[in-house]
Design a protein around this motif. Sequence first.
Motif, PDB file in Angstrom:
ATOM      1  N   GLU A 110      41.598  30.839  42.761  1.00  0.00           N
ATOM      2  CA  GLU A 110      43.193  30.991  42.531  1.00  0.00           C
ATOM      3  C   GLU A 110      43.412  30.311  41.509  1.00  0.00           C
ATOM      4  OE1 GLU A 110      43.627  33.105  44.558  1.00  0.00           O
ATOM      5  OE2 GLU A 110      42.179  32.497  46.095  1.00  0.00           O
ATOM      6  N   GLN A 111      43.071  29.526  40.696  1.00  0.00           N
ATOM      7  CA  GLN A 111      43.426  28.881  39.307  1.00  0.00           C
ATOM      8  C   GLN A 111      44.055  29.964  38.594  1.00  0.00           C
ATOM      9  OE1 GLN A 111      39.909  26.099  39.022  1.00  0.00           O
ATOM     10  NE2 GLN A 111      41.624  24.900  37.564  1.00  0.00           N
ATOM     11  N   THR A 112      44.724  29.487  37.427  1.00  0.00           N
ATOM     12  CA  THR A 112      45.218  30.597  36.700  1.00  0.00           C
ATOM     13  C   THR A 112      44.043  30.473  35.405  1.00  0.00           C
ATOM     14  OG1 THR A 112      46.417  28.915  35.105  1.00  0.00           O
ATOM     15  CG2 THR A 112      47.577  30.149  36.912  1.00  0.00           C
ATOM     16  N   VAL A 113      44.012  31.489  34.587  1.00  0.00           N
ATOM     17  CA  VAL A 113      43.012  31.635  33.573  1.00  0.00           C
ATOM     18  C   VAL A 113      43.282  30.411  32.502  1.00  0.00           C
ATOM     19  CG1 VAL A 113      42.301  32.979  31.647  1.00  0.00           C
ATOM     20  CG2 VAL A 113      42.598  33.944  33.878  1.00  0.00           C
ATOM     21  N   ILE A 141      32.764  31.881  35.481  1.00  0.00           N
ATOM     22  CA  ILE A 141      33.796  32.293  34.381  1.00  0.00           C
ATOM     23  C   ILE A 141      33.279  31.574  33.329  1.00  0.00           C
ATOM     24  CG2 ILE A 141      35.213  30.586  35.239  1.00  0.00           C
ATOM     25  CD1 ILE A 141      37.621  32.780  34.449  1.00  0.00           C
ATOM     26  N   SER A 142      33.436  32.500  32.211  1.00  0.00           N
ATOM     27  CA  SER A 142      33.024  31.774  30.913  1.00  0.00           C
ATOM     28  C   SER A 142      33.929  32.342  29.913  1.00  0.00           C
ATOM     29  CB  SER A 142      31.716  32.406  30.487  1.00  0.00           C
ATOM     30  OG  SER A 142      31.702  33.888  30.233  1.00  0.00           O
ATOM     31  N   GLY A 143      33.754  31.772  28.732  1.00  0.00           N
ATOM     32  CA  GLY A 143      34.761  31.917  27.592  1.00  0.00           C
ATOM     33  C   GLY A 143      34.970  33.431  27.280  1.00  0.00           C
ATOM     34  N   ARG A 147      38.395  35.502  26.948  1.00  0.00           N
ATOM     35  CA  ARG A 147      39.010  35.957  26.317  1.00  0.00           C
ATOM     36  C   ARG A 147      40.137  36.972  26.126  1.00  0.00           C
ATOM     37  NH1 ARG A 147      34.386  35.998  23.078  1.00  0.00           N
ATOM     38  NH2 ARG A 147      34.021  33.918  23.629  1.00  0.00           N
ATOM     39  N   PRO A 148      39.735  38.211  26.781  1.00  0.00           N
ATOM     40  CA  PRO A 148      40.638  39.289  26.965  1.00  0.00           C
ATOM     41  C   PRO A 148      41.815  38.777  27.683  1.00  0.00           C
ATOM     42  CG  PRO A 148      38.565  39.714  27.745  1.00  0.00           C
ATOM     43  CD  PRO A 148      38.670  38.166  27.678  1.00  0.00           C
ATOM     44  N   TYR A 149      41.842  37.750  28.598  1.00  0.00           N
ATOM     45  CA  TYR A 149      43.237  37.133  29.068  1.00  0.00           C
ATOM     46  C   TYR A 149      44.077  36.325  28.253  1.00  0.00           C
ATOM     47  CZ  TYR A 149      41.273  39.314  33.350  1.00  0.00           C
ATOM     48  OH  TYR A 149      40.687  40.317  34.225  1.00  0.00           O
ATOM     49  N   GLU A 154      47.453  34.979  30.759  1.00  0.00           N
ATOM     50  CA  GLU A 154      46.848  33.789  31.088  1.00  0.00           C
ATOM     51  C   GLU A 154      47.503  33.163  32.537  1.00  0.00           C
ATOM     52  OE1 GLU A 154      48.563  31.542  27.953  1.00  0.00           O
ATOM     53  OE2 GLU A 154      46.890  31.458  26.714  1.00  0.00           O
ATOM     54  N   THR A 155      48.330  33.852  33.138  1.00  0.00           N
ATOM     55  CA  THR A 155      48.785  33.239  34.327  1.00  0.00           C
ATOM     56  C   THR A 155      47.989  34.096  35.656  1.00  0.00           C
ATOM     57  OG1 THR A 155      50.573  34.834  34.410  1.00  0.00           O
ATOM     58  CG2 THR A 155      51.057  32.307  33.654  1.00  0.00           C
ATOM     59  N   ASP A 156      46.942  35.267  34.991  1.00  0.00           N
ATOM     60  CA  ASP A 156      46.408  35.957  36.163  1.00  0.00           C
ATOM     61  C   ASP A 156      45.496  34.809  36.800  1.00  0.00           C
ATOM     62  OD1 ASP A 156      47.352  38.233  35.851  1.00  0.00           O
ATOM     63  OD2 ASP A 156      46.055  38.721  34.123  1.00  0.00           O
ATOM     64  N   ALA A 157      44.909  35.125  37.736  1.00  0.00           N
ATOM     65  CA  ALA A 157      44.089  34.455  38.596  1.00  0.00           C
ATOM     66  C   ALA A 157      42.431  34.556  38.179  1.00  0.00           C
ATOM     67  CB  ALA A 157      43.968  34.500  40.196  1.00  0.00           C
ATOM     68  N   VAL A 158      41.827  33.378  38.338  1.00  0.00           N
ATOM     69  CA  VAL A 158      40.446  33.413  37.987  1.00  0.00           C
ATOM     70  C   VAL A 158      39.650  34.559  38.694  1.00  0.00           C
ATOM     71  CG1 VAL A 158      38.249  32.168  38.157  1.00  0.00           C
ATOM     72  CG2 VAL A 158      40.337  31.067  37.278  1.00  0.00           C
ATOM     73  N   ARG A 159      39.954  34.788  39.957  1.00  0.00           N
ATOM     74  CA  ARG A 159      39.500  35.857  40.630  1.00  0.00           C
ATOM     75  C   ARG A 159      39.181  37.277  39.747  1.00  0.00           C
ATOM     76  NH1 ARG A 159      38.662  36.584  45.931  1.00  0.00           N
ATOM     77  NH2 ARG A 159      40.068  34.601  46.615  1.00  0.00           N
TER      78      ARG A 159
END
Length: 492
Positions: A110-113, A141-143, A147-149, A154-159
């Motif tokens: 749920e964290q943001t990107v 999740i990696s760099g 990158r595309p986010y 940036e506020t999208d979720a890590v999911r």
Amino acid sequence: REPFSEKLRVPESLTFDDVLLRPMESRVEPDDADVSTRVSTNVELNIPILSAAMDTVTESGMAIGMAREGGLGVLHRNMTIEQMVDEISHIKRADELVIPRDDVVTASPEQTVSDVDAMMEHAGVSGAPVVDDEDTVLGIISGTDIRPYLEVGETDAVREAMTDEVITAGEDVTAREALELMYDYKIERVPIVDAEDHLVGLVTMQGILQRREHENAARDDDGALLCGVAVGPFDEERAVAADEAGADVIFIDCAHAHNLNVIDAARAIAENVAADVVVGNIGTREAAEEVVDFADGVKVGIGPGSICTTRVVSGSGMPQISAVAEVADVAGPQDVPVIADGGIRYSGDAIKAVAAGADAVMLGSFFAGTDEAPGRVITMNGKKYKQYRGMGSVGAMKSGGGDRYLKDEPDEEEDYVPEGVEAATPYKGSLASELHQLVGGMQSGMGYVGAETIPHFKEKSKFVRVSAAGQTEGHPHDVMITDEAPNYSPNE
Ligand code: XMP
């Protein structure tokens, strides 16, 4: 009673400069000489070298450097037990294949990107497993995923951003298997999971490559770097803590281990720890007879050290080559390894100590000027130095450990009766290059004697006695040195 004049019929005791190795027929090329050895009954090293348990020589940085090169660093004891435990765990974790769960940086779905991006940058990692509240691995999740986010999402979720087809491995994975997975799937990290898919650790490509760089490293059965720890003879609490923290060899650290109270205490420690216990220092056959039945190794040296004043202060001591030979006469047949501690200035001294019966050598001043030793570089008259002090100097005794000299701690500074000095030693750069010279020189000695292994060298080598004129002949003479050699300094 015996007339006093009988006391003057004294046996001759010799040290490094009094002897040389007799050159012998040989087919051994120095580079082929195998310098692996044992430091104690159950602990093997790939080079026969230990760094001294001194507060200007061995903390975790030195111990990691020594073990990576195949030797052993012995942590000093002028630190609290908590600090010691931290230092041991630092060494043990330095080259570990699997980073344990507590040290793995993880993200939540749920964290943001942008949040994860900042977190990874702060932690200095370039990727993180994504886990739920139960620690089940959901993705990674990696760099590259982030990158595309950046900026637009940036506020999208890590999911959304993570790779959810994550390649994991079980706890018994080997470095080779992990590397194969990384090559096959073009990934740089493999989360390690238990049977329920819970995260228990992480293997990274960077970690594996670092281990490969140190092929000659001295490691325990789990692949962690070996670690030695000094403890006071009456400090069983510290010894047990070191043992529980994973120390491989515990060194009972005393200037005179032939003191019977020290021997009683050392014996009790040896009975209560699983690690090997090396007892020292001693310098005579009689002392060796007292300790070999319970010690896993013995350390020899009464006053040979570069910063020691034991011999001038107490009038007592044993020239080091004779001391090593006497102890080895007793320890050798019992199969107890012998460590020659102190007084080694050149690689030639180190291999002479082995010829006298040592299985390994311990050095202080040789390493105190390296980057890996604690303390900073100081400049005096345009030359660089690092601090080096005896553990029996006033400064070191004030920082603890005065019981090495079996003295009570005085109230006033002027009441200390030191057995060592505080000094500076030339700055030398990297430990690896110092060890290269030291080990290379020892291998040359093995070549001159024609022995391919340390045990064979100990058996085969012979000494010749050197006169004062012979000593002068052995150093550069009648010339002015124009370029400093990496392994010889006339001022040493
Ligand atoms: P080197 O010659 O390698 O010697 O610098 C290191 C060893 O010296 C011992 N040591 C001392 N001995 N007074 C002594 O008599 C001291 O203050 C002192 N501090 C260290 C120790 O055995 C070390 O490994």
